[in-house]
Design a protein around this motif. Structure first.
Motif, PDB file in Angstrom:
ATOM      1  N   MET A 233      49.235 -15.578 -52.304  1.00 48.59           N
ATOM      2  CA  MET A 233      48.263 -15.692 -51.222  1.00 48.59           C
ATOM      3  C   MET A 233      47.024 -14.870 -51.579  1.00 48.59           C
ATOM      4  O   MET A 233      45.879 -15.341 -51.471  1.00 48.59           O
ATOM      5  CB  MET A 233      48.924 -15.142 -49.951  1.00 48.59           C
ATOM      6  N   VAL A 249      52.561  -8.546 -41.702  1.00 52.14           N
ATOM      7  CA  VAL A 249      51.536  -7.525 -41.920  1.00 52.14           C
ATOM      8  C   VAL A 249      52.088  -6.129 -41.604  1.00 52.14           C
ATOM      9  O   VAL A 249      51.488  -5.114 -41.909  1.00 52.14           O
ATOM     10  CB  VAL A 249      50.271  -7.862 -41.092  1.00 52.14           C
ATOM     11  N   VAL A 258      48.526  -7.993 -48.308  1.00 54.15           N
ATOM     12  CA  VAL A 258      48.929  -9.119 -47.460  1.00 54.15           C
ATOM     13  C   VAL A 258      47.757  -9.543 -46.579  1.00 54.15           C
ATOM     14  O   VAL A 258      47.480 -10.734 -46.395  1.00 54.15           O
ATOM     15  CB  VAL A 258      50.141  -8.725 -46.589  1.00 54.15           C
ATOM     16  N   GLU A 259      47.048  -8.553 -46.065  1.00 58.01           N
ATOM     17  CA  GLU A 259      45.907  -8.882 -45.207  1.00 58.01           C
ATOM     18  C   GLU A 259      44.824  -9.615 -46.000  1.00 58.01           C
ATOM     19  O   GLU A 259      44.220 -10.586 -45.518  1.00 58.01           O
ATOM     20  CB  GLU A 259      45.336  -7.602 -44.585  1.00 58.01           C
ATOM     21  N   LEU A 262      46.032 -13.151 -46.302  1.00 60.63           N
ATOM     22  CA  LEU A 262      45.947 -13.944 -45.069  1.00 60.63           C
ATOM     23  C   LEU A 262      44.488 -14.327 -44.790  1.00 60.63           C
ATOM     24  O   LEU A 262      44.199 -15.440 -44.333  1.00 60.63           O
ATOM     25  CB  LEU A 262      46.522 -13.157 -43.893  1.00 60.63           C
ATOM     26  N   ASN A 263      43.590 -13.425 -45.089  1.00 59.03           N
ATOM     27  CA  ASN A 263      42.171 -13.743 -44.903  1.00 59.03           C
ATOM     28  C   ASN A 263      41.733 -14.855 -45.832  1.00 59.03           C
ATOM     29  O   ASN A 263      40.870 -15.665 -45.496  1.00 59.03           O
ATOM     30  CB  ASN A 263      41.312 -12.487 -45.139  1.00 59.03           C
ATOM     31  N   CYS A 265      43.622 -17.291 -46.831  1.00 60.18           N
ATOM     32  CA  CYS A 265      44.287 -18.558 -46.518  1.00 60.18           C
ATOM     33  C   CYS A 265      43.355 -19.485 -45.745  1.00 60.18           C
ATOM     34  O   CYS A 265      42.563 -19.045 -44.915  1.00 60.18           O
ATOM     35  CB  CYS A 265      45.534 -18.297 -45.659  1.00 60.18           C
ATOM     36  N   VAL A 268      46.556 -20.643 -41.190  1.00 55.04           N
ATOM     37  CA  VAL A 268      47.692 -19.786 -40.859  1.00 55.04           C
ATOM     38  C   VAL A 268      48.211 -20.179 -39.477  1.00 55.04           C
ATOM     39  O   VAL A 268      47.429 -20.254 -38.517  1.00 55.04           O
ATOM     40  CB  VAL A 268      47.291 -18.287 -40.833  1.00 55.04           C
ATOM     41  N   CYS A 270      51.211 -19.177 -36.654  1.00 63.64           N
ATOM     42  CA  CYS A 270      52.242 -18.214 -36.282  1.00 63.64           C
ATOM     43  C   CYS A 270      53.034 -18.744 -35.099  1.00 63.64           C
ATOM     44  O   CYS A 270      52.449 -19.225 -34.122  1.00 63.64           O
ATOM     45  CB  CYS A 270      51.626 -16.873 -35.863  1.00 63.64           C
ATOM     46  N   THR A 278      50.236  -9.853 -37.359  1.00 60.47           N
ATOM     47  CA  THR A 278      50.036 -11.077 -38.136  1.00 60.47           C
ATOM     48  C   THR A 278      49.308 -12.152 -37.327  1.00 60.47           C
ATOM     49  O   THR A 278      48.512 -12.917 -37.874  1.00 60.47           O
ATOM     50  CB  THR A 278      51.390 -11.614 -38.640  1.00 60.47           C
ATOM     51  N   PHE A 281      45.643 -13.096 -37.619  1.00 56.89           N
ATOM     52  CA  PHE A 281      45.112 -13.972 -38.668  1.00 56.89           C
ATOM     53  C   PHE A 281      45.370 -15.449 -38.390  1.00 56.89           C
ATOM     54  O   PHE A 281      45.005 -16.305 -39.192  1.00 56.89           O
ATOM     55  CB  PHE A 281      45.752 -13.600 -40.012  1.00 56.89           C
ATOM     56  N   ALA A 282      46.003 -15.746 -37.257  1.00 54.10           N
ATOM     57  CA  ALA A 282      46.484 -17.111 -37.035  1.00 54.10           C
ATOM     58  C   ALA A 282      45.371 -18.045 -36.581  1.00 54.10           C
ATOM     59  O   ALA A 282      44.515 -17.681 -35.781  1.00 54.10           O
ATOM     60  CB  ALA A 282      47.592 -17.103 -35.994  1.00 54.10           C
TER      61      ALA A 282
END
Lengths: 541, 358, 504
Positions: A233, A249, A258-259, A262-263, A265, A268, A270, A278, A281-282
């Motif tokens: 990721m 996260v 991880v952050e 996710l940014n 991606c 996202v 959830c 987390t 970031f969804a």
């Protein structure tokens, strides 16, 4: 677990390593207490003087990450003193010689240098373990959350095999699962290399079965594990994630990375019951149901399948997670069957999983104590104790293992070893437990346990606010000067979102499982810069 | 290991094994011997005296919970002597107990077995003894409340705390009629070694220990609907009874000792940490992030469509293996099964995993 | 659950050293011993000498001290602005009134001295006799061997003189039949039965007889571990034992003596409560079986004897069992009788077992006033009317009379005494000293005391409407002997002195 929880009370000896059982598995710990009350010997190997260690006949307070040395030295003693079970080894195992050769160089005296555990204690533990019939090994993440986690497990397995403690009541090799359904999630195939029932995705004959059952063609390639997903990721190769019921996260090591991932991606989603780190970031958040609001099964540490039953409706428009998943599949063009209830989902799952094939909701209803897999057919009573007739795989291979140090060791800049873990009062990212008064009253926020000598060097008093840093991040905590930890080591819980322990931890993973090294990373703690330097001086001198 | 032999129970020959107590044999034979201080998880102490029986050859009545049977032993569980004993004993308990208007032991939300026993004997109307028994008024722990005037000092709670939970937070304190249940320094349980497992509440036979969060009149309202389930915290798999009132989980208890793997025990999380279920912070509707980056409420149709579209867009652009499915060891087996099926069958990737190691 | 290395047996002494139970002292003792704080708190709170810190004068409210005016003394101390606490019998009935000063030293309010039987070498204990440091009975018994020694004990007919009257030789045999080799000899010097002070005199005047008896017992059951549990209020006696052990260290070299002080709890005279106390626990009696001879101190076989019982042993070894037996009249041996109350010369008299009250009182200089009642064996024995003065004071006859030999602490009451009041004093004692473990005793003793109080206040016998039922249940339903006898004073007083319980 090779053996069931019910057997613990009849143990004659328990070797607990890397498991703070009283806090992480309180009810299993109660059974251990009962066994101890009935006269069982208790040996605890843990860098911390945890509650069980206080009650133990022997506490092996090893340095974090030196398990391979400790366990190899125990094997060394067992072979040297001719305490191994030659008949069992001959009948049920292979490659014993490779281990016997390997552990020759792991003398207790040399182990004492590396592990900090007195050689005589290592000998005593080895003798007790080898000479007691109902002697079980119990371990948790203190064994697995290392870059050499698999090696640790091999070492334990070697001990079990060389002493013939497999297929014996109240003995065996017993990993205690951290979460309610770790076992069940793995059994169900939520793993990149296995279909349900540990059937390999790369095996064409297996794949055929699933292709026919599901009516689609399936990918022939192994997927990537969670640790790798996080890294891919961040590298920009994994572009979308669907996260159900996990706060990655908080729970993954080195969460800064991880952050970043996710940014990066593009999409996202959830599926959650609470907003958490987390869900920030969804792109889409799907409200799921908690355990009290849906039907299903959980499979616990001793492979026991038990029912989860709906007691109340989910709040508002929230829905049981299994229904949501079906809708997503259908909306995406897959012809997911129209399951009337979770019962039919289980029936399909069990029919494709050899270990569960004999189970059904009706049978689970009738067996109030649950059913242990393997349970291959409807008349099978389940299998509380594995390997009673010898290893299920026929003969069990020994695995010779070399010691490798942890990925990140303390140095002048980061002179302390940090281990992380759970406490009794909170659970994982604590979205549930921090909403209850008792856990909050007992543990309001983040803390570290620190040895009084380290605290003194750093000028830290009990209750002081401190800053803990690793190469990956910095967080705040309250310092608890504690007799539980070793000099040079600190310990921190993983639960607190505002001060995430996993900003500090190392995401170097075990080569085989990908499990992150939550138990060892190098940190510094300070109220002031000078104090840190003073400690570094002591550590290097 | 255990030899089998016969004993006489109320004149009837029954089989028994060495090491068994009168109570255990009687229970198996369906002969009910009342008791208050006995809990199968604890060493018998014979303190409540409720279970006294006649043993042939013994001058004194003996506690059935602790008396170990031997071959040919003769036991009487019913006699005029035992009847008189129970009558006076129960009445003595009443004189040391909060009573209701019907002169029966008061019942809390946690039940009161003494009340049931007292209904089996005539009321002697003994004057109250007003025992000087202290409580812990300053105990601000959020879960466990102690009512000394409902306590019969059977010590199940303190023995549980010692023998089972092994944290030794509570103790019998003082002596004689002033005996009470105390903490060191009468501190709040929060400031002791107590781990708030609530096992003391569970084992208390008279409702002197009460769950602060649960409705006080749970029993009087005719109890609750109770749903058996499995705890959602750690990997032990404790069985729970979820008590439901007005569509809410209002209390969690363990099934009876002996029935399930947790043997009547629960930890602080399993027994008490259920407020999250009905917490106001629960997500109650689907949310979709808008162009400004704000989450907006949506219908399920919209949310499902958005999810499906988002995943398929990436799949079409980068291929199936650009997708990752993170399942959950907190969710059910069926849900994990479906998650991997979704990943594999609907989206064509084996990139599915969960926090297997944690 | 206790840690493997916790030092529970030390906690009571440490608490006492720290000045009693406080949050601070409990925390400190917990740190020092590894015993959980709550356990220390709860255990300390059981014992009246340490349960509440702070200095005060302790005034005995035993029967003889009450007869001598202890209430007035206590009132005068309180009036002088000093702290005063009423405590259970201090074992100084012959010297009434007894107090413990703020410094925990004994102070008595009498001009008389204790009387004892003059030197007579025939007697088993012979308090006034010369002190024999030869330990020749120990040597003799070792050369005789265990079987022969136990045979002599059997022939002697020696019964437990703490109150139960259990044949001594049976316990010795039981110990020897155990497979477990870790064994203990324990001397019960927790003399606290109101009216009783014979062990006190034995310890002060003939401590070596006790030590020699213990050594013989230990040698015969093949152990070297001897514990002496002495009540905490007995300071001089504690010193006397230690002095004697010092004096005889050569003769006793092969034995390990541990002298343990109690901390203020009558119930610890009950042998299993004593064991609990030795182990650093609340003195709550255990269920029997198992008996201490199988599972006693630390769960190991233990031989427990009262001071007087064990002090008879050297004499039995020297002169043979038959000689001892013949010293008695209706039962075996000479016996130490304590006598106090309304008589001329309170003290300890060693007389043939089975003498009558009149004979005992004659030895003690006669009655004062017109005798009305007597309590033959401590508070536990209740009261008998003076009309039973010709009854042999032995185990069998007293039991048949509904009373008991007990510890042979005889108290005489003359006709100035209101028997309801006297019963009330005894009821108060049992209520205070009940361990609280079982309901019949805990609730029953308080119930009866309050009902008796109500009668004393209102004069209406309706207060006793349920007294018989409650007394019956206390005897039937209690765990230990205390509960079984706690109703006795009221029960016997009502039975024998109905005039004292009429409507007023």
């Amino acid at each position: 677990m090779t053996n069931s929880i019910d057997e613990i009370r009849d143990s004659e000896m328990m070797f607990v390593i890397g498991s703070n059982t009283t806090e992480a598995h309180p009810i299993i710990a109660m059974e251990m207490k009962r066994a101890r009350q009935r006269g069982a010997k208790l040996v605890v190997a843990d860098p911390r003087k945890i509650w069980l260690a206080e009650m133990a006949d022997l506490h092996l307070q090893l340095k974090p990450g030196t398990d391979v040395w400790l366990l190899s030295a125990m094997a060394h003693v067992i072979i040297e003193e001719d305490l191994h079970d030659k008949a069992f080894i001959a009948k049920h195992t292979t490659d014993f010689e490779s281990v016997a050769q390997k552990v020759k160089s792991y003398s207790p005296e040399a182990a004492e240098e590396i592990t900090g555990v007195p050689a005589e204690d290592i000998r005593t533990a080895a003798r007790w373990y080898a000479s007691t019939k109902a002697a079980g090994i119990y371990y948790t993440l203190g064994i697995t959350e290392h870059t050499h986690g698999t090696d640790n497990v091999y070492c334990l397995a070697n001990l079990v095999l060389m002493t013939g403690h497999l297929g014996v009541r109240s003995a065996g090799m017993n990993p205690l699962r951290g979460q309610n359904n770790v076992q069940g999630a793995n059994d169900a195939g939520a793993t990149p290399i296995y279909y349900p029932g540990y059937q390999k995705v790369v095996d064409p004959s297996i794949r055929e079965i699933f292709e026919s059952a599901w009516g689609v063609s399936l990918s022939p390639n192994n997927g990537i594990n969670l640790n790798e997903m996080m890294k891919e990721m961040a590298r920009g190769n994994l572009k979308a994630v669907y996260v159900m019921g996990e706060d990655i996260v908080i729970s993954e090591p080195n969460v800064t990375k991880v952050e970043v991932g996710l940014n990066a991606c593009e999409f996202v989603v959830c599926q959650e019951i609470f907003h958490n780190e987390t869900t920030r970031f969804a792109d889409v958040i799907l409200p799921g149901a908690c355990f009290a609001e849906k039907d299903g099964i959980f499979t616990n540490s001793d492979r026991r399948v038990q029912r989860v039953r709906k007691a109340v409706d989910p709040p508002g428009n929230a829905r049981p997670d299994w229904e949501i998943l079906c809708d997503i599949a259908r909306a995406s063009g897959y012809d997911m069957p129209d399951y009337p209830s979770s019962k039919e989902v289980f029936a399909e799952f069990a029919s494709l999983t050899p270990q569960l094939r004999g189970m059904s909701y009706d049978r689970l209803e009738a067996n109030v104590k649950g059913l242990h897999w393997p349970c291959p057919d409807e008349d099978h009573p389940g299998t509380p104790t594995l390997h009673l007739d010898g290893p299920i795989i026929g003969v069990a291979p020994f695995q010779a293992v070399d010691y490798r140090p942890s990925d990140e060791l303390p140095d002048n800049d980061y002179p302390l070893v940090l281990s992380t873990g759970r406490t009794l009062y909170h659970y994982n990212s604590a979205t549930q437990t921090r909403r209850d008064a008792g856990p909050v009253a007992k543990q309001r926020g983040n803390f570290i346990e620190i040895h009084r000598r380290d605290a003194k060097i750093l000028g830290i008093a009990h209750g002081d606010k401190v800053e803990v840093s690793s190469r990956r991040g910095t967080i705040q905590a309250e310092a608890w000067v504690s007799p539980r930890v070793r000099f040079g080591c600190i310990w921190m819980p993983m639960h607190f979102a505002e001060n995430r322990a996993n900003l500090l931890t190392n995401d170097a993973g075990d080569a085989i499982t990908g499990t992150g090294e939550y138990k060892v990373c190098a940190v510094r703690v300070r109220r002031s810069k000078q104090a840190t330097e003073a400690l570094a001086e002591v550590a290097s001198g | 290991m255990s030899d089998s032999f016969h004993i006489k129970l109320d004149g009837k020959s029954v089989s028994a094994s060495s090491g068994e107590t009168v109570f255990e044999v009687a229970k198996r034979e369906g002969v009910e011997i009342p008791t208050l201080c006995h809990d199968t998880r604890l060493e018998p102490v014979g303190a409540c005296r409720v279970c006294l029986v006649e043993v042939a050859g013994q001058r004194r009545l003996q506690p059935g919970c602790a008396w170990v049977v031997t071959p040919d032993m003769e036991i009487q569980t019913q006699s005029d002597r035992i009847e008189r004993h129970r009558k006076v004993l129960y009445n003595l308990y009443k004189s040391d107990h909060d009573l209701d208007d019907a002169r029966l032991p008061l019942e809390t939300g946690n039940g009161n077995q003494l009340r049931e026993l007292c209904q089996t004997v005539p009321d002697m109307n003994l004057a109250p003894v007003e025992a000087p028994r202290s409580d812990r008024p300053m105990d601000d722990n959020p879960y466990i409340q102690f009512e000394p005037d409902l306590c019969i000092l059977c010590a199940r709670c303190t023995r549980y705390c010692d023998e089972v939970e092994a944290v030794n937070a509570i103790t019998l304190s003082n002596r004689g009629s002033a005996t009470t249940i105390a903490t060191a320094g009468q501190r709040s349980l929060i400031d002791t070694t107590c781990e708030l497992c609530g096992g003391c509440i569970d084992t208390c036979p008279t409702g002197a220990l009460i769950e602060k969060k649960a409705p006080k009149n749970l029993v009087q309202l005719g109890g609750t609907e109770s749903v058996r389930s499995t705890c959602n915290f750690c990997g032990v798999g404790c069985q729970l009874n979820l008590h439901v009132q007005n569509e809410r989980v209002v209390k969690v208890t363990s099934p009876e000792p002996g029935e399930t793997l947790n043997d009547g025990n629960l930890c602080v999380k399993g027994r008490f940490a259920y407020d999250f279920i009905h917490h106001k912070d629960r997500i109650t509707e689907p949310l979709i992030r808008d162009a400004n980056g704000d989450l907006q409420p949506a219908t399920w149709e919209e949310a499902i469509a958005a999810t499906s579209a988002g995943l398929n867009r990436v799949r079409e652009k980068y291929g199936s293996d650009a997708l990752g499915f993170i399942s959950s060891s907190r969710c059910t087996g069926e849900e994990n099964y479906l998650m991997q099926k979704v990943a594999r069958a609907a989206f064509g990737t084996n990139n599915v995993h969960q926090c297997a190691a944690t | 659950m206790q840690k493997p290395d916790a030092q529970r047996e030390k906690i009571l002494d440490l608490l006492e050293h720290a000045g009693g139970v406080t949050e601070e002292s409990v925390r400190q003792v917990s740190e020092d011993t590894g015993v959980p704080e709550a356990d220390i708190w709860g255990t300390g709170k059981f014992y009246s000498l340490i349960d509440t810190p702070g200095k005060r004068t302790r005034v005995c409210d035993g029967l003889s001290c009450q007869l001598a005016g202890a209430d007035e003394l206590a009132a005068s101390i309180t009036d002088s602005g000093k702290a005063c606490e009423r405590v259970s019998c201090l074992g100084q009935c012959d010297l009434a009134i007894a107090t413990l000063t703020e410094e925990m030293e004994l102070k008595t309010y009498t001009k008389k001295e204790t009387s004892i039987t003059p030197d007579d070498p025939e007697l088993a204990i012979n308090l006034a006799g010369p002190v024999d440091l030869s330990y020749s009975a120990l040597k003799k018994s070792i050369s005789m061997g265990a079987e022969a020694v136990i045979k002599e004990i059997e022939v002697s007919g020696l019964q437990g003189r703490g109150g139960a009257g259990f044949p001594a030789h049976i316990k010795w045999k039981a110990l020897r039949s155990q497979n477990e080799t870790e064994r203990y000899v324990i001397c019960n010097a927790d003399e606290a039965e109101p009216g009783t002070f014979k062990d006190r005199e034995t310890i002060l005047r003939q401590p070596h007889k006790m030590l020699e008896g213990l050594a013989i017992a230990a040698a015969m059951i093949e152990t070297s571990e001897i514990y002496i549990y002495i009540r905490g209020e007995y300071g001089n006696e504690y010193d006397s034992i230690n002095r004697a052990i010092e004096e005889a260290q050569t003769q006793l070299a092969q034995f390990n003596f541990t002298v343990v002080r109690g901390h203020g709890a009558y119930i610890c005279g009950e042998e299993t409560a004593l064991l609990e106390s030795l182990e650093g626990k609340r003195g709550m009696p255990r269920l029997k079986p198992p008996f201490p001879t199988e599972a006693g101190f630390r769960g190991k076989p233990s031989l427990i004897h009262n001071v007087e019982t064990i002090a008879c042993v050297p004499s039995i070894i020297h002169r043979g069992g038959q000689h001892f037996k013949d010293l008695g009249r209706t039962e075996a041996g000479s016996k130490l009788y304590c006598i106090s109350g309304h008589i001329e010369s309170p003290g300890v008299y060693e007389l043939p077992l089975g003498v009558t009250l009149d004979e005992l009182v004659e030895a003690a200089g006669g009655y004062t006033g017109t005798p009305l009642a007597f309590s033959p064996g401590g508070a536990s024995s209740g009261f008998l009317p003076i009309s039973m003065r010709a009854l042999p004071l032995d185990y069998k006859n007293l039991a048949e009379a509904g009373s008991m030999m007990g510890s042979s602490g005889v108290v005489v009451l003359n006709d100035t005494v209101d028997m309801a009041q006297a019963a009330g004093w005894q009821l108060e004692f049992f209520e205070r000293e009940s361990c609280g473990q079982c309901a019949p005793c805990r609730i029953g003793s308080r119930y009866l005391r309050r009902q008796n109080d109500a009668y004393l206040k209102l004069g209406d016998p309706i207060a006793f409407e349920h007294a018989d039922d409650v007394a019956w249940e206390m005897e039937e339903g209690s765990i230990c002997g205390l509960g079984m006898v706690a109703a006795k004073p009221l029960d016997s007083a009502r039975k024998h002195f109905p005039d004292h319980f009429k409507t007023k």
